[in-house]
Design a protein around this motif. Structure first.
Motif, PDB file in Angstrom:
ATOM      1  N   VAL A  59      36.733  41.159  55.986  1.00 35.44           N
ATOM      2  CA  VAL A  59      36.029  39.879  55.788  1.00 35.44           C
ATOM      3  C   VAL A  59      36.730  38.812  54.789  1.00 35.44           C
ATOM      4  O   VAL A  59      37.950  39.116  54.371  1.00 35.44           O
ATOM      5  N   GLN A  60      36.260  37.405  55.053  1.00 36.01           N
ATOM      6  CA  GLN A  60      36.776  36.468  54.137  1.00 36.01           C
ATOM      7  C   GLN A  60      35.629  35.892  53.291  1.00 36.01           C
ATOM      8  O   GLN A  60      34.782  35.702  53.775  1.00 36.01           O
ATOM      9  N   GLU A  92      38.348  50.307  52.143  1.00 42.89           N
ATOM     10  CA  GLU A  92      39.879  50.710  52.202  1.00 42.89           C
ATOM     11  C   GLU A  92      40.218  50.569  50.653  1.00 42.89           C
ATOM     12  O   GLU A  92      41.630  50.758  50.616  1.00 42.89           O
ATOM     13  N   GLU A  93      39.515  50.482  49.702  1.00 45.94           N
ATOM     14  CA  GLU A  93      39.985  50.353  48.359  1.00 45.94           C
ATOM     15  C   GLU A  93      40.445  49.176  48.043  1.00 45.94           C
ATOM     16  O   GLU A  93      41.505  49.205  47.356  1.00 45.94           O
ATOM     17  N   HIS A  94      40.669  48.044  48.901  1.00 45.33           N
ATOM     18  CA  HIS A  94      41.382  46.808  48.579  1.00 45.33           C
ATOM     19  C   HIS A  94      40.838  46.153  47.415  1.00 45.33           C
ATOM     20  O   HIS A  94      41.323  45.376  46.918  1.00 45.33           O
ATOM     21  N   VAL A  95      39.646  46.358  47.161  1.00 44.86           N
ATOM     22  CA  VAL A  95      38.721  45.669  45.897  1.00 44.86           C
ATOM     23  C   VAL A  95      38.006  46.888  45.308  1.00 44.86           C
ATOM     24  O   VAL A  95      37.843  48.285  45.862  1.00 44.86           O
ATOM     25  N   ILE A  96      37.443  46.388  44.054  1.00 44.32           N
ATOM     26  CA  ILE A  96      36.573  47.605  43.216  1.00 44.32           C
ATOM     27  C   ILE A  96      35.423  48.088  44.135  1.00 44.32           C
ATOM     28  O   ILE A  96      34.859  47.405  44.885  1.00 44.32           O
ATOM     29  N   ASP A  97      35.050  49.548  43.865  1.00 43.94           N
ATOM     30  CA  ASP A  97      33.803  49.823  44.700  1.00 43.94           C
ATOM     31  C   ASP A  97      32.509  49.024  44.870  1.00 43.94           C
ATOM     32  O   ASP A  97      32.092  49.073  45.765  1.00 43.94           O
ATOM     33  N   GLY A  98      32.067  48.654  43.794  1.00 39.12           N
ATOM     34  CA  GLY A  98      30.829  47.764  43.711  1.00 39.12           C
ATOM     35  C   GLY A  98      31.031  46.508  44.710  1.00 39.12           C
ATOM     36  O   GLY A  98      30.039  46.279  45.397  1.00 39.12           O
ATOM     37  N   LEU A  99      32.233  46.032  44.726  1.00 39.81           N
ATOM     38  CA  LEU A  99      32.453  44.700  45.374  1.00 39.81           C
ATOM     39  C   LEU A  99      32.242  45.064  46.934  1.00 39.81           C
ATOM     40  O   LEU A  99      31.723  44.493  47.877  1.00 39.81           O
ATOM     41  N   TYR A 132      39.789  34.629  50.487  1.00 36.05           N
ATOM     42  CA  TYR A 132      40.346  35.936  50.252  1.00 36.05           C
ATOM     43  C   TYR A 132      39.865  37.013  51.253  1.00 36.05           C
ATOM     44  O   TYR A 132      38.715  37.103  51.537  1.00 36.05           O
ATOM     45  N   GLU A 133      40.955  37.602  51.734  1.00 31.74           N
ATOM     46  CA  GLU A 133      40.588  38.667  52.969  1.00 31.74           C
ATOM     47  C   GLU A 133      41.034  39.834  52.458  1.00 31.74           C
ATOM     48  O   GLU A 133      42.015  40.238  51.898  1.00 31.74           O
ATOM     49  N   PHE A 134      39.841  40.915  52.862  1.00 35.82           N
ATOM     50  CA  PHE A 134      40.365  42.240  52.724  1.00 35.82           C
ATOM     51  C   PHE A 134      39.618  42.943  53.679  1.00 35.82           C
ATOM     52  O   PHE A 134      38.533  42.332  54.332  1.00 35.82           O
TER      53      PHE A 134
END
Length: 573
Positions: free
Chosen positions: A298-299, A329-336, A323-325
């Motif tokens: 996602v971007q 995959e735990e690239h960002v916090i769980d809620g996001l 911002y791409e992730f």
């Protein structure tokens, strides 16, 4: 015919409203072709379609309808016509304001439809007739055109709030309890006195505003809809009324209110997690219906804030790339991570994330500021674009096997890190990818079976760690249906049985596992655990039954004469 002639279907021969006209029960819908005639209901009312109407909607009880009509006797004698007067006739449907045949027949009509109703005396004026124009026991015919109607709904089904739609809204959605609505309203008493007026007030539906009727009504409205509400005291200000304050006037006790209400728009608010600790408020609707899946790239544009407004993160703004992730995959916090997969392309939302799904109980140094321990944070997020992870139906058989193997390895990594929930999700995905193997070749079926066995066993190990023993048992059973002599499946199922206190079943599994692999150290250790458990339960059972029999003996002693000895206890009992 005189110009001031009253339509006889409304008033009796004395000019009084008819009080014996109950609402006619609903009948099944009638479908007709032009020129065709059918009976409506079971009391002799007939309808012949003269001209088709528009759309599919028909009026309901309580709606205010407007019609043109011509009424005749069976011999063709005309006794009344709104067409002759040049003025359409209006009445409220289903309220006994007209004869029963009208109340029932007009409910089957569409806007613009023209029909001829043949109405028997029982559904018209009966034995009395309406002298001098309508004889006793007369069957009547009415040529009726339904010009339009205004929908009037009893929205609480108790007569407390009637809603008349004066401007239809858009689409089909209605606001829900969590949503934030933007409305205009004007409140008047029955005599027309202005009580309150507001242009552009915003409130959360469940919290309400001004009086209970507003939140009740907006939940039934569409975007852009405008209505007039007739509000009884129980949904207004009740027996106490309301004192004048500020720009708002006084509402007397037990006052009925007339409220003009317009729903301009609303922001959809939803709980992303079942424990309501991640909440999403949509500021701008996205495009289409597709959303990212787990594993999608996602971007986004992203601004993270603390509760005091401090910005701790800003990405994708000021001419920088989005911002791409990759999700899940735990690239960002769980809620996001959880929230972004509920979004559509172009959607803009505010996320409120509590610590459990955010940065937890430890301090976190971010791009622009430190996030203190146990912080609830918010993000303004725009989903710019996304590329979905390939779905199973888009893969060929070999791709499915390869993807399942990859998911299994990811699960193993999470398991070793003690992240059992994430590991379990990977094993479940892997097994699902190869669940249906009817199109697989023989070699592929062997590979798929080995993967299914491995993933279900590993998932069972996760469930044991998570204390979900019922699910662990089911997963092991699934493996044993494929491989009845799988020692690991018997061993883990036995562990699950022990934890839910099914000790007999646990013993059966352990004994079978030892028959297959007598030297298995893990199974032997578990057998010792089981034996200790069984000893404990045997002691508890002996104590329980001993106490029970002792109480039984004591009760018999107190009830029996002293010279009679108590009954001996059967040792086999």
């Amino acid at each position: 015919m005189e110009d001031d002639f009253e339509f006889p279907a409304i008033r009796d021969m004395n000019g009084e409203m008819m009080d014996d006209m109950p609402t006619y029960d609903d009948a099944p819908p009638v479908t007709l072709k032009v020129g065709e005639e059918k009976e409506i209901g079971k009391q002799g009312l007939k309808k012949k379609l003269l001209k088709e109407g528009e759309g599919w909607e028909t009026p309901e009880n309580g709606d205010e309808v407007e019609v043109h009509y011509t009424g005749t006797l069976l011999d063709g004698t005309r006794f009344d016509s709104s067409r002759d007067r040049g003025t359409p006739f209006k009445f409220t449907l289903g309220q006994g304001q007209v004869i029963k045949g009208w109340d029932h027949g007009i409910k089957t009509m569409k806007k613009g439809e023209n029909a001829l109703f043949t109405i028997p005396a029982e559904l018209a004026y009966g034995e009395s007739g309406s002298p001098p124009t309508i004889p006793s026991n007369a069957t009547l015919q009415f040529d009726v055109q339904l010009l339009s109607w205004v929908s009037v709904k009893d929205i609480c089904k108790d007569g407390g709030i009637f809603k008349k739609i004066v401007k239809k809204g858009e689409k089909w959605e209605n606001p829900k309890d969590l949503d934030e609505v933007l409305v205009n309203y004007e409140v008047r008493l029955e005599d027309g006195t202005l009580v309150a007026k507001s242009d552009g007030v915003e409130f959360t539906v469940k919290d309400g505003h001004f009086c209970p009727a507003l939140s009740k009504a907006v939940k039934t409205m569409k975007k852009g809809e405008k209505v007039i509400l007739t509000v009884k005291p129980q949904y207004g200000f009740g027996e106490k009324g309301k004192q004048a304050s500020g720009n708002e006037g006084q509402v007397p006790a037990n006052a009925t209110l007339q409220i003009t209400l317009e729903l301009e728009s609303w922001k959809t608010v939803s709980n992303i997690t079942t424990d309501k600790k991640v909440v999403k408020k949509i500021l701008k609707e996205g495009e289409g219906y597709e959303r990212p899946n787990e594993g999608a790239v996602v971007q986004v544009k992203l601004v993270g804030r603390l509760q005091d407004g401090t910005i701790f993160m800003k990405k994708g703004y000021d001419d920088t790339e989005p911002y791409e992730f990759k999700t899940d995959e735990e690239h960002v916090i769980d809620g996001l991570d959880r929230a972004v997969i509920t979004m559509k392309k172009g959607e803009v939302a505010i996320l409120t994330i509590e610590p459990e799904y955010g940065f937890g109980s430890t301090e976190s140094k971010q791009e622009l500021a430190v996030v203190p321990p146990n912080s609830t944070v918010s993000y303004e997020i725009e989903l710019v674009s996304f590329i979905k992870d390939k779905e199973s139906w888009d893969m060929n058989t070999q791709e499915k096997i390869e993807a399942a193997g990859k998911k299994k390895e990811e699960g193993n990594t999470f398991f070793k890190a003690g992240k059992y929930l994430r590991a379990a999700k990977r094993y479940e995905k892997a097994a699902k990818l190869i669940e249906y193997d009817t199109s697989f070749g023989e070699e592929e079926k062997k590979q798929a079976k080995a993967l299914k066995v491995s993933c279900n066993l590993n998932n069972a190990a996760c469930k044991l760690k998570l204390k979900d023993y019922k699910q662990a048992e089911k997963l092991c059973t699934k493996v044993l249906e494929m491989e009845s002599r799988n020692v690991k499946a018997l061993y883990r199922r036995a562990q699950a049985y022990i934890n839910v206190e099914d000790l007999d079943l646990a013993e059966l599994d352990i004994k079978k596992a030892l028959e297959i692999d007598p030297d298995n150290r893990d199974v032997k250790v578990e057998y010792k655990v089981l034996k200790e458990k069984m000893k404990e339960y045997n002691k508890k059972d002996a104590k329980f039954y001993g106490n029970m029999f002792a109480k039984l003996i004591d009760s018999k002693k107190s009830a029996a004469p002293k010279e009679v000895q108590p009954m001996s206890i059967d040792s086999k009992a």
